[in-house]
Design a protein around this motif. Structure first.
Motif, PDB file in Angstrom:
ATOM      1  N   ALA A   4       1.907   1.892  -3.454  1.00  0.00           N
ATOM      2  CA  ALA A   4       0.762   2.228  -3.973  1.00  0.00           C
ATOM      3  C   ALA A   4       0.678   1.720  -5.647  1.00  0.00           C
ATOM      4  CB  ALA A   4       0.644   3.861  -4.113  1.00  0.00           C
TER       5      ALA A   4
ATOM      6  N   ALA B 254       0.940  -1.181  -0.038  1.00  0.00           N
ATOM      7  CA  ALA B 254      -0.227  -0.001  -0.095  1.00  0.00           C
ATOM      8  C   ALA B 254       0.870   1.244  -0.082  1.00  0.00           C
ATOM      9  CB  ALA B 254      -0.880   0.137   1.270  1.00  0.00           C
TER      10      ALA B 254
ATOM     11  N   LEU C 102      -5.659  -5.402   1.061  1.00  0.00           N
ATOM     12  CA  LEU C 102      -5.593  -4.163   0.088  1.00  0.00           C
ATOM     13  C   LEU C 102      -6.706  -3.496  -0.016  1.00  0.00           C
ATOM     14  CD1 LEU C 102      -3.050  -5.528  -2.265  1.00  0.00           C
ATOM     15  CD2 LEU C 102      -2.408  -3.862  -0.785  1.00  0.00           C
TER      16      LEU C 102
END
Length: 331
Positions: A54, A51, A83
């Protein structure tokens, strides 16, 4: 812009980053992922790291489903849920336990007893599906999934001991390989000019000659689909050998193996051949191959893809570093 990450998951085995700790789990060095809670904690730590990077799509190899060594988790589904992503698909290269009777799945998703020849027997014993393979996870819609079997390499006979003692010999069979393809439909503005992207993930044999044949087959199958194409995964081939094969144009840069001190790039991104855009010659992160190597057998390819940024990243799991690219469509 579309960011794509590829990572050999190594069934979630804690790697060089396990001792760094995260806000979720703390240090995971030496964690025993046979325990389901521990295995999930490792995936939670990985999800947090992903995360932070990204990406929009994650291509995974060496993914476990229901294996004892990784807490019997459905790793692809667990990671997608952590996620917060809806779109995911697992494609088993084989059904069955890692140590035991491996077999070709009837259907690679392994979502129910009917997908495995021994599935009904396992269900009668109260056991769920079990397998090993590749997976794609996406934050954006994937409307069609396809799987292509790539076969396996030859068996290897090793001798450890006296040549006249039958117990000195061990036969090792090669792991079956496959290609998982998702038709990704990014929202408007993510890849202007691209309505759909054929995105494939694969993990090839460790023998270079077998890997080369599998790569040619994988790219041929992917490129037969109309539209632009991106192939990601652990190809078990260094960059110079991939370039020499001339099947596609490489994107990305940086060594990925071994994760502790990477010296070789064996995890790659490949896209349609030919110049991606007018401008200077390709850099190390965008290696061209001759235009004569046509993709898709004359099918329309659409806008060419180019990497506007790329890098590598070591995660809490795996003996590979992950590698990522930021994609744009050339205009």
């Amino acid at each position: 812009m579309l960011r794509v990450l590829t990572l050999n998951l190594q069934h979630g085995q804690p790697g060089v980053g396990a001792g760094d700790g995260t806000a979720v789990s703390g240090s995971l060095a030496g964690a025993d992922i046979h325990d389901p809670a521990t295995a999930r904690a490792v995936l939670a730590a990985l999800a947090e790291e992903i995360a932070e990077l990204a990406p929009d799509v994650v291509a995974l190899q060496e993914v476990d489903l229901g294996q004892a060594r990784s807490g019997r988790l459905d790793q692809a589904t667990t990671l997608a849920e952590l996620l917060g992503w809806r779109y995911r698909r697992f494609a088993a290269a084989y059904a069955g336990p890692v140590a035991g009777l491996r077999r070709r799945p009837l259907r690679t998703a392994l979502t129910g007893p009917g997908d495995d020849v021994l599935g009904p027997a396992r269900a009668w014993l109260g056991q769920g599906p079990v397998g090993f393979g590749n997976a794609l996870l996406s934050r954006y819609p994937v409307t069609v999934w396809r799987v292509m079997r790539l076969g396996r390499g030859p068996a290897t006979l090793l001798r450890r001991g006296s040549p006249v003692d039958p117990r000195s010999y061990r036969l090792f069979t090669a792991t079956a390989r496959n290609l998982l393809v998702g038709r990704l439909e990014p929202p408007e503005g993510v890849l202007p000019g691209v309505d759909a992207l054929n995105l494939g993930v694969t993990h090839l044999a460790t023998r270079a000659d077998t890997a080369a044949r599998q790569l040619a087959a994988a790219w041929s199958g992917l490129a037969a689909l109309p539209g632009p194409h991106l192939l990601a995964g652990d190809l078990n081939l260094p960059a110079d050998q991939v370039a020499a094969l001339g099947v596609a144009r490489m994107l990305g840069d940086g060594p990925t193996f071994p994760a502790a001190r990477p010296v070789r790039r064996i995890d790659h991104f490949l896209t349609d051949p030919g110049s991606a855009a007018k401008g200077p010659s390709p850099t190390a992160s965008e290696t061209a191959v001759p235009e004569a190597v046509a993709s898709g057998g004359g099918l329309p390819v659409g806008p060419r893809l180019r990497a506007v940024a790329a890098g590598t990243h070591s995660f809490v799991v795996s003996d590979h570093a992950g590698t990522w690219i930021d994609l744009e469509a050339a205009v």
